[in-house]
Enzyme design. Structure first.
Site, mmCIF file in Angstrom:
data_model
loop_
_atom_site.group_PDB
_atom_site.id
_atom_site.type_symbol
_atom_site.label_atom_id
_atom_site.label_comp_id
_atom_site.label_asym_id
_atom_site.label_seq_id
_atom_site.Cartn_x
_atom_site.Cartn_y
_atom_site.Cartn_z
ATOM 1 N N LYS A 72 -15.214 0.269 4.594
ATOM 2 C CA LYS A 72 -13.834 0.742 4.919
ATOM 3 C C LYS A 72 -13.475 2.337 4.907
ATOM 4 O O LYS A 72 -13.071 2.953 5.862
ATOM 5 C CB LYS A 72 -12.919 0.074 4.293
ATOM 6 N N GLN A 116 -8.053 -4.932 -1.886
ATOM 7 C CA GLN A 116 -9.289 -5.745 -1.892
ATOM 8 C C GLN A 116 -9.108 -7.034 -2.819
ATOM 9 O O GLN A 116 -9.156 -6.886 -4.117
ATOM 10 C CB GLN A 116 -10.462 -4.963 -2.210
ATOM 11 N N ASP A 139 -3.527 -5.001 6.338
ATOM 12 C CA ASP A 139 -4.280 -6.063 6.408
ATOM 13 C C ASP A 139 -3.611 -7.151 7.068
ATOM 14 O O ASP A 139 -4.054 -8.303 7.175
ATOM 15 C CB ASP A 139 -4.721 -6.483 5.019
#
Ligand code: NAP
Length: 299
Positions: A72, A116, A139
């Site tokens: 990412k 994460q 997200d």
């Protein structure tokens, strides 16, 4: 992304006919999206704005999570997005991560925040995800983002489901009135994919582990999205002739990476199909970058 269907012959056919599905090239679509975001970032900065910023927070040293975060951050840098890469030791207390997220929420140079998952046991990843401001929720996993999606209101959408929709769009799949069947109802994939398909005016059936006659439900689908996590659950003869099959599954098996769909059988009946790997997988990072640019513009 239009292409010629692969044509093959079998001993049972006298005439040539298109038997095999066209393969949806997720790598190429993801690359195209990433280039678009890069151009958009360049134009945004050229207009005198600060570059978008993506903060990633990784607690602990899980190797798979570290690979995802590295990917990412690398993709962000390539798109001209500024990276804020926070790596915290495995024994970091919940309240320390919480404090960091609060600081990132307040930091104007951070457009998007990504915690994460999974986190180590002393850190409640679910509760912490909810601390992220919806305006920075790249997200798309906070309850507010999920609620906005469920109500059909604008907001940041989860990356993998957005990637599914982008593949359908780029391959000109008509969703208006189409029968869409989604296997899986997770917050991460099944539920948001279903909401996005519904918003595109498909008639959506969401299936799960308690669904009866799953094969028959799948056979109704013009668009079949599998997000279950069971290798090759969907057999070739569950696929309607001419259907579009999107396989979100990523399953590590002794025979390598497998999707949730039996690819060989399904591609004899489908019109369009995603491979695993190289289908939905590459789209997630591409859509995360797009979300970060969107969040920066909306700030
Ligand atoms: P998940 O949270 O485990 O959810 C799986 C869903 O499948 C659940 O809703 C479950 O139903 C349903 N299910 C389980 N067994 C079933 C059966 N026999 N028939 C019908 N439905 C069944 O998984 P997820 O996070 O959504 O991920 C699904 C797959 O997508 C995984 O392989 C994952 O690795 C992959 N994935 C890929 C990407 C990407 O490409 N970037 C991103 C995310 C996930 P219940 O709700 O009844 O338990």
């Amino acid at each position: 992304m239009k292409g010629t269907p692969r044509v093959c012959n079998t001993p049972h056919t006298l005439a040539w006919r298109a038997l095999m599905a066209q393969i949806i090239d997720g790598k190429a679509v993801a690359q195209a999206v990433r280039e678009e975001v890069r151009d958009e970032v360049a134009a945004w900065v050229a207009a005198g704005n600060e570059p978008p910023g993506l903060a990633t927070v990784l607690v602990g040293d899980d190797p798979a999570s570290a690979i995802y975060v590295n990917g990412k951050q690398k993709a962000s840098a390539e798109a001209g997005i500024r990276g804020f890469d926070h790596r915290l030791p495995h024994d970091t207390e919940h309240r320390e991560v919480s404090k960091l997220l609060d600081e990132l929420n307040e930091d104007p140079s951070v457009s998007g925040i990504l915690l994460q998952l999974p986190t180590p046991p002393q850190v409640d990843g679910g509760a912490l995800t909810e601390r992220i401001w919806p305006s920075k929720d790249v997200d798309g996993l906070t309850p507010i983002s999920a609620g906005l999606l469920a109500k059909g209101r604008p907001g940041l959408r989860p990356a993998t489901p957005s990637g599914v929709m982008e593949l359908l769009r780029r391959y000109d799949v008509s969703l208006e009135g189409a029968e869409a069947v989604v296997l899986g109802r997770s917050d991460l994939v099944g539920r948001p994919v279903s909401a996005l398909l519904l918003a595109a005016n498909a008639t959506v059936t969401m299936c799960h582990s308690r669904t009866r006659n799953l094969a028959d439900v799948c056979r109704r689908a013009d668009v079949l999205v599998a997000a279950v996590g069971i290798p090759e659950l969907v057999l070739g003869d569950w696929v309607k002739e001419g259907a579009v099959v999107i396989d979100v599954g990523i399953n590590r098996t002794d025979d390598g990476l497998k999707g949730d769909v039996e690819f060989a059988g399904a591609s004899e009946r489908a019109r369009l199909i995603t491979p695993v790997p190289g289908g939905v997988g590459p789209m997630t990072i591409a859509m995360l970058l797009r979300n970060t640019m969107t969040a920066a513009k909306a700030a």
